[in-house]
Write a protein that holds these residues in place. Structure first.
Motif, PDB file in Angstrom:
ATOM      1  N   VAL A  50       0.870  -1.183   0.000  1.00 25.87           N
ATOM      2  CA  VAL A  50       0.000   0.000   0.000  1.00 25.87           C
ATOM      3  C   VAL A  50       0.903   1.229   0.000  1.00 25.87           C
ATOM      4  CG1 VAL A  50      -1.852   1.268   1.133  1.00 25.87           C
ATOM      5  CG2 VAL A  50      -1.762  -1.229   1.331  1.00 25.87           C
ATOM      6  N   PRO A  51       0.906   2.023  -1.080  1.00 27.23           N
ATOM      7  CA  PRO A  51       1.754   3.220  -1.098  1.00 27.23           C
ATOM      8  C   PRO A  51       1.277   4.255  -0.084  1.00 27.23           C
ATOM      9  CG  PRO A  51       1.044   2.603  -3.323  1.00 27.23           C
ATOM     10  CD  PRO A  51       0.216   1.804  -2.363  1.00 27.23           C
ATOM     11  N   ALA A  52       2.195   5.055   0.405  1.00 28.38           N
ATOM     12  CA  ALA A  52       1.851   6.163   1.298  1.00 28.38           C
ATOM     13  C   ALA A  52       0.827   7.068   0.618  1.00 28.38           C
ATOM     14  CB  ALA A  52       3.096   6.956   1.660  1.00 28.38           C
ATOM     15  N   GLY A  53      -0.142   7.534   1.408  1.00 28.05           N
ATOM     16  CA  GLY A  53      -1.165   8.412   0.868  1.00 28.05           C
ATOM     17  C   GLY A  53      -2.330   7.688   0.234  1.00 28.05           C
ATOM     18  N   HIS A  54      -2.350   6.361   0.313  1.00 30.81           N
ATOM     19  CA  HIS A  54      -3.455   5.565  -0.210  1.00 30.81           C
ATOM     20  C   HIS A  54      -4.311   5.045   0.949  1.00 30.81           C
ATOM     21  CE1 HIS A  54      -1.191   5.878  -3.859  1.00 30.81           C
ATOM     22  NE2 HIS A  54      -1.973   5.060  -4.529  1.00 30.81           N
ATOM     23  N   VAL A  55      -5.497   4.581   0.617  1.00 33.29           N
ATOM     24  CA  VAL A  55      -6.422   4.025   1.602  1.00 33.29           C
ATOM     25  C   VAL A  55      -6.543   2.520   1.394  1.00 33.29           C
ATOM     26  CG1 VAL A  55      -8.852   3.924   2.314  1.00 33.29           C
ATOM     27  CG2 VAL A  55      -7.742   6.137   1.965  1.00 33.29           C
ATOM     28  N   LEU A  56      -6.486   1.801   2.490  1.00 35.14           N
ATOM     29  CA  LEU A  56      -6.675   0.349   2.504  1.00 35.14           C
ATOM     30  C   LEU A  56      -8.011   0.021   3.151  1.00 35.14           C
ATOM     31  CD1 LEU A  56      -5.768  -2.663   2.400  1.00 35.14           C
ATOM     32  CD2 LEU A  56      -4.640  -2.254   4.613  1.00 35.14           C
ATOM     33  N   ARG A  57      -8.808  -0.794   2.477  1.00 33.81           N
ATOM     34  CA  ARG A  57     -10.070  -1.260   3.055  1.00 33.81           C
ATOM     35  C   ARG A  57     -10.016  -2.774   3.222  1.00 33.81           C
ATOM     36  NH1 ARG A  57     -16.177  -0.152   0.817  1.00 33.81           N
ATOM     37  NH2 ARG A  57     -15.695   1.928   1.638  1.00 33.81           N
ATOM     38  N   LEU A  58     -10.331  -3.254   4.437  1.00 31.06           N
ATOM     39  CA  LEU A  58     -10.495  -4.674   4.733  1.00 31.06           C
ATOM     40  C   LEU A  58     -11.979  -4.911   4.989  1.00 31.06           C
ATOM     41  CD1 LEU A  58      -7.534  -5.068   7.268  1.00 31.06           C
ATOM     42  CD2 LEU A  58      -7.480  -5.468   4.798  1.00 31.06           C
ATOM     43  N   THR A  96     -11.983   4.383  14.602  1.00 26.45           N
ATOM     44  CA  THR A  96     -11.764   5.584  13.804  1.00 26.45           C
ATOM     45  C   THR A  96     -10.923   6.625  14.547  1.00 26.45           C
ATOM     46  OG1 THR A  96     -13.954   5.164  12.883  1.00 26.45           O
ATOM     47  CG2 THR A  96     -12.944   7.275  12.366  1.00 26.45           C
ATOM     48  N   PHE A  97      -9.904   7.135  13.831  1.00 24.76           N
ATOM     49  CA  PHE A  97      -8.947   8.156  14.260  1.00 24.76           C
ATOM     50  C   PHE A  97      -7.852   7.616  15.171  1.00 24.76           C
ATOM     51  CE2 PHE A  97     -12.936  10.758  13.686  1.00 24.76           C
ATOM     52  CZ  PHE A  97     -12.611  11.188  12.411  1.00 24.76           C
ATOM     53  N   ASP A  98      -7.858   6.318  15.475  1.00 26.18           N
ATOM     54  CA  ASP A  98      -6.705   5.722  16.145  1.00 26.18           C
ATOM     55  C   ASP A  98      -5.627   5.427  15.115  1.00 26.18           C
ATOM     56  OD1 ASP A  98      -7.658   5.683  18.797  1.00 26.18           O
ATOM     57  OD2 ASP A  98      -8.830   3.883  18.396  1.00 26.18           O
ATOM     58  N   ARG A  99      -4.366   5.398  15.597  1.00 29.05           N
ATOM     59  CA  ARG A  99      -3.234   5.180  14.711  1.00 29.05           C
ATOM     60  C   ARG A  99      -2.506   3.897  15.086  1.00 29.05           C
ATOM     61  NH1 ARG A  99      -1.012  11.424  14.021  1.00 29.05           N
ATOM     62  NH2 ARG A  99      -1.631  11.410  11.844  1.00 29.05           N
ATOM     63  N   THR A 112      -3.453   5.323   9.857  1.00 27.55           N
ATOM     64  CA  THR A 112      -4.493   5.926  10.676  1.00 27.55           C
ATOM     65  C   THR A 112      -5.843   5.372  10.239  1.00 27.55           C
ATOM     66  OG1 THR A 112      -3.218   7.972  10.929  1.00 27.55           O
ATOM     67  CG2 THR A 112      -5.584   8.081  11.409  1.00 27.55           C
ATOM     68  N   ILE A 113      -6.634   4.893  11.190  1.00 27.68           N
ATOM     69  CA  ILE A 113      -7.959   4.378  10.866  1.00 27.68           C
ATOM     70  C   ILE A 113      -8.871   5.559  10.543  1.00 27.68           C
ATOM     71  CG2 ILE A 113      -9.951   3.087  11.714  1.00 27.68           C
ATOM     72  CD1 ILE A 113      -8.028   1.544  13.542  1.00 27.68           C
ATOM     73  N   ILE A 114      -9.496   5.516   9.363  1.00 30.50           N
ATOM     74  CA  ILE A 114     -10.349   6.638   8.958  1.00 30.50           C
ATOM     75  C   ILE A 114     -11.823   6.261   8.886  1.00 30.50           C
ATOM     76  CG2 ILE A 114      -8.486   7.776   7.715  1.00 30.50           C
ATOM     77  CD1 ILE A 114      -9.767   6.765   5.097  1.00 30.50           C
ATOM     78  N   GLU A 209       0.210   6.054   6.133  1.00 31.90           N
ATOM     79  CA  GLU A 209       1.038   7.233   6.400  1.00 31.90           C
ATOM     80  C   GLU A 209       2.424   7.110   5.768  1.00 31.90           C
ATOM     81  OE1 GLU A 209      -0.105   9.878   7.864  1.00 31.90           O
ATOM     82  OE2 GLU A 209      -1.842   9.240   9.057  1.00 31.90           O
ATOM     83  N   ILE A 210       2.882   5.877   5.560  1.00 31.99           N
ATOM     84  CA  ILE A 210       4.155   5.588   4.910  1.00 31.99           C
ATOM     85  C   ILE A 210       3.925   4.432   3.943  1.00 31.99           C
ATOM     86  CG2 ILE A 210       5.547   6.397   6.860  1.00 31.99           C
ATOM     87  CD1 ILE A 210       5.951   3.494   7.706  1.00 31.99           C
ATOM     88  N   ASP A 211       4.908   4.145   3.088  1.00 29.52           N
ATOM     89  CA  ASP A 211       4.795   2.990   2.195  1.00 29.52           C
ATOM     90  C   ASP A 211       4.756   1.719   3.035  1.00 29.52           C
ATOM     91  OD1 ASP A 211       4.901   4.586  -0.072  1.00 29.52           O
ATOM     92  OD2 ASP A 211       7.060   4.354  -0.326  1.00 29.52           O
ATOM     93  N   LEU A 212       3.736   0.909   2.811  1.00 30.99           N
ATOM     94  CA  LEU A 212       3.499  -0.256   3.653  1.00 30.99           C
ATOM     95  C   LEU A 212       3.580  -1.564   2.883  1.00 30.99           C
ATOM     96  CD1 LEU A 212       0.378   0.956   5.694  1.00 30.99           C
ATOM     97  CD2 LEU A 212       2.757   0.866   6.484  1.00 30.99           C
TER      98      LEU A 212
END
Length: 292
Positions: A50-58, A96-99, A112-114, A209-212
């Motif tokens: 997952v590149p930094a700045g992207h959103v991951l959904r499970l 939500t909003f926890d890191r 960060t959980i959004i 937040e970073i490349d994962l």
């Protein structure tokens, strides 16, 4: 009963003081494009980037299912998710909003959980909460200890197989975030697990937040409605479901003022340089200062 305040508290403007308005804007479905997707099969594991700045959904795409989640810095796997520090800085069950924080010496938010469709679950009548950091992955070593039998598809083993294609080994697999898992501590202060409250279509979203490098195991316990060990243990195969994975690229305008967090700025001296400190003498000096 008076509530004891948390030991770790955010100060205004610190990295723990999350900009909720910013992260809430990242959930806009019209400001994102899906760039990757995969399915983690039952009783198996998968790894992906997952590149930094992207959103991951499970997502629990077919029904309730617990997943064991690991994260590493894509370019430096020594920096990886630190479950225990996340538990202290955030809470024992995240939403939500926890890191999700990384290990020393880096100590920065990895994700960060959004968004979390189970955020309203709260605390149930037994004290259970969802998205668990209290426990860790099931593993074949504990299973052998408890049952005397070998089983190669525990979450630990699933994660070991999943990360091999990225050059990682069993030694890189670490304590997890148990997504969609409902747990707590009973009156004897012992860990318990309950049936997963997720339903088809529930999801958890995280902002990278970073490349994962991420890895997830679909727990062989399925939705945990069947005991895995003890006198009532059974085979929970029929309660197992896959977990969906989606990665979204965000509209660049949303990230105009965002930057990936830097590693901890601590100078890493650790008292190895400079003169030794006589702490007993310093303590006596301060006590003398207090004396009338």
């Amino acid at each position: 009963m008076t509530q004891v305040p948390a030991a770790y508290q955010a100060t205004r403007g610190s990295i723990l003081d999350v900009d909720r308005d910013f992260y809430a804007r990242l959930t806009d479905p019209d400001a994102r494009e899906r760039v990757d997707s995969l399915v983690v099969p039952i009783r198996d594991g998968r790894a992906w980037q997952v590149p930094a700045g992207h959103v991951l959904r499970l997502s629990t795409m077919e029904g309730p299912q617990v997943g064991d989640f690991n994260l590493w810095h894509l370019h430096n796997p020594r920096e990886r998710f630190w479950a225990s520090r996340t538990r202290q800085l955030q809470r024992a069950h995240v939403s939500t909003f926890d890191r999700l924080w990384s290990t020393l010496p880096y100590l920065r938010p990895m994700a960060t959980i959004i968004d979390d469709t189970l955020s309203g679950y709260g605390v149930d009548e037994q004290g259970g909460r969802v998205h668990d950091l209290l426990g860790t992955r099931c593993d074949p070593y504990v299973n052998r200890l408890l049952t005397g039998e070998d089983f190669d598809h525990h979450c630990h083993s699933n994660l070991v197989r999943a990360v091999r294609t990225f050059g990682l080994t069993e030694f890189d697999v670490h304590d997890v975030l148990n997504v969609f898992q409902c747990t707590g501590l009973n009156d004897d202060d012992k860990y318990f697990m309950k049936a997963c409250p997720a339903r088809e279509g529930d999801y958890l979203e995280l902002f990278a937040e970073i490349d994962l490098l991420c890895a997830l195991s679909c727990c062989p316990g399925g939705d945990l409605s069947v005991d895995l060990w003890g006198p009532d243990a059974g085979d929970p195969l029929l309660t197992c479901h896959p977990i969906g994975v989606e990665v979204f690229r965000l509209d660049e305008a949303l990230l105009e003022d965002w930057q990936p967090p830097e590693p901890s700025p601590y100078a890493s001296g650790h008292g190895l340089q400079g003169p030794a400190i006589d702490w007993d003498a310093e303590k006596r000096r301060r006590l003398n200062e207090r004396s009338p």
